[in-house]
Design a protein around this motif. Structure first.
Motif: not given
Length: 171
Positions: A4, A6, A68, A92, A118, A123-124, A127, A131, A134, A137-138
């Motif tokens: 989790n 990044y 989310y 978060d 995170v 997400i945690r 992940s 991962k 996510f 997404n970023h």
């Protein structure tokens, strides 16, 4: 590195604008929803600040393309006009976002380093398996930030070759 956690390293090019012009926007977290629209949904000051200062904090909400929203507080850690903006995030996710501004021939390069863990349970817990999703997404948000910064500056400034009016930086 825990699943989790990044680490994102990114480069934005902001053509036609000086590091001081870019800094005036990046250093004021209250402005983020105005230029990074569609990603940052709000940024509410936690205190009375007339200008960006170390220690200034905002409560923010942001999203990517996944369904989310992240809630967090941003606190200014380092503010070096025209050179560096560093903020701490907590909520978060916890981490440090650092943007170094470098003058280049036709504008400003923004070198971003974002290390974050995170904490949001969804997400945690997911992940270890999701991962890459996510991270995508970023990465979806990144070009929106760069493009939004360019649009925001274009609405308020003439390109760097022409003297630009001062920005109103109050929250």
């Amino acid at each position: 590195m825990p699943a989790n956690t990044y680490h994102f390293v990114e480069q934005w090019m902001i053509p036609g604008y000086t590091p001081d012009q870019v800094y005036a926007v990046l250093s004021n977290a209250c402005l983020v929803p105005q230029w990074w629209s569609g990603v940052y949904l709000e940024a509410v000051p936690l205190g009375d600040y007339d200008a960006p200062v170390v220690g200034a904090r905002v409560r923010a909400k942001a999203r990517g393309f996944l369904p989310y929203t992240l809630d967090f507080v941003l606190e200014a850690l380092v503010l070096e006009p025209g050179r560096l903006v560093e903020v701490k995030a907590s909520g978060d996710f916890d981490g440090v976002w650092r943007a170094q501004l470098v003058h280049e021939d036709h504008g400003t390069r923004v070198a971003i380093d974002w290390k974050v863990t995170v904490n949001m349970p969804l997400i945690r817990y997911l992940s270890p398996v999701l991962k890459p999703l996510f991270a995508m997404n970023h990465n979806w948000t990144t070009p929106r930030g760069q493009q939004g910064m360019i649009r925001y500056l274009a609405q308020r400034h003439r390109p760097a070759a022409t003297p630009a009016p001062a920005l109103d930086i109050a929250c």
